[in-house]
Write an enzyme that holds these catalytic residues in place. Structure first.
Site, short mmCIF file in Angstrom:
data_model
loop_
_atom_site.label_atom_id
_atom_site.label_comp_id
_atom_site.label_asym_id
_atom_site.label_seq_id
_atom_site.Cartn_x
_atom_site.Cartn_y
_atom_site.Cartn_z
N GLY A 41 0.82 -1.21 0.00
CA GLY A 41 0.00 0.00 0.00
C GLY A 41 0.84 1.26 0.00
CB CYS A 42 3.67 2.32 2.11
SG CYS A 42 2.75 2.26 3.67
CB THR A 43 5.15 0.31 -2.77
OG1 THR A 43 6.08 -0.15 -1.78
CG2 THR A 43 5.83 0.38 -4.12
#
Length: 157
Positions: free
Chosen positions: A48-50
């Site tokens: 998700g953060c990527t």
């Protein structure tokens, strides 16, 4: 759930100085007089953060052209941020808040729901800080996917 601090539109943005992925200190005050998007995310390199970081990277030129700088903040160590920047070709500063002090001051760390359980962790949040240093938008519990497109729409970018 305990009461957590939340920032609202018009509040002064809490100042900070944090190391970036190279260890160089970056302050919110460095951006005074400019609009800046400050986003908080749980962990570099996670799916998700990527996705979120790459969305900001892919939309950075348009945001910059509209006068918005972008800063990402997580509790990761600078070395992990450096690997994330290199792996994903990120072109904006990622800052390390290992103590979680800034995350807490901005209301982006505390109790949250995850898969039906209450846990303590980073609350994925995005803020727009106006040139005068006040909060223009405070968005808590944002989704990693599609968030940047919605933010651009909200900002008219």
């Amino acid at each position: 759930m305990s009461e957590q601090k939340r920032l609202s539109e018009g509040d002064p943005a809490p100042d900070f100085t944090l190391p970036d992925s190279t260890g160089k200190p970056v302050s919110l005050a460095d951006y005074r007089g400019r609009s800046v998007v400050v986003y908080f995310y749980p962990a570099a390199g996670t799916p998700g953060c990527t996705k979120q970081a790459c969305d900001f990277r892919d939309n950075l030129a348009e945001l910059n052209d509209a006068g918005f700088a972008v800063l990402g903040i997580s509790p990761d160590k600078p070395a992990k941020l450096a690997k994330f920047v290199a792996d994903e070709g990120l072109t904006f500063p990622l800052l390390s808040d290992e103590s979680r002090q800034v995350l807490t001051e901005w209301g982006a760390y505390g109790e949250k729901q995850s898969y039906g359980r209450t846990i303590t962790g980073v609350i994925r949040s995005t803020f727009v800080v106006n040139p005068d240093g006040k909060i223009g938008k405070a968005l808590y519990n944002v989704k990693a996917t599609g968030h940047v497109a919605k933010l651009r729409k909200d900002l008219g970018v």
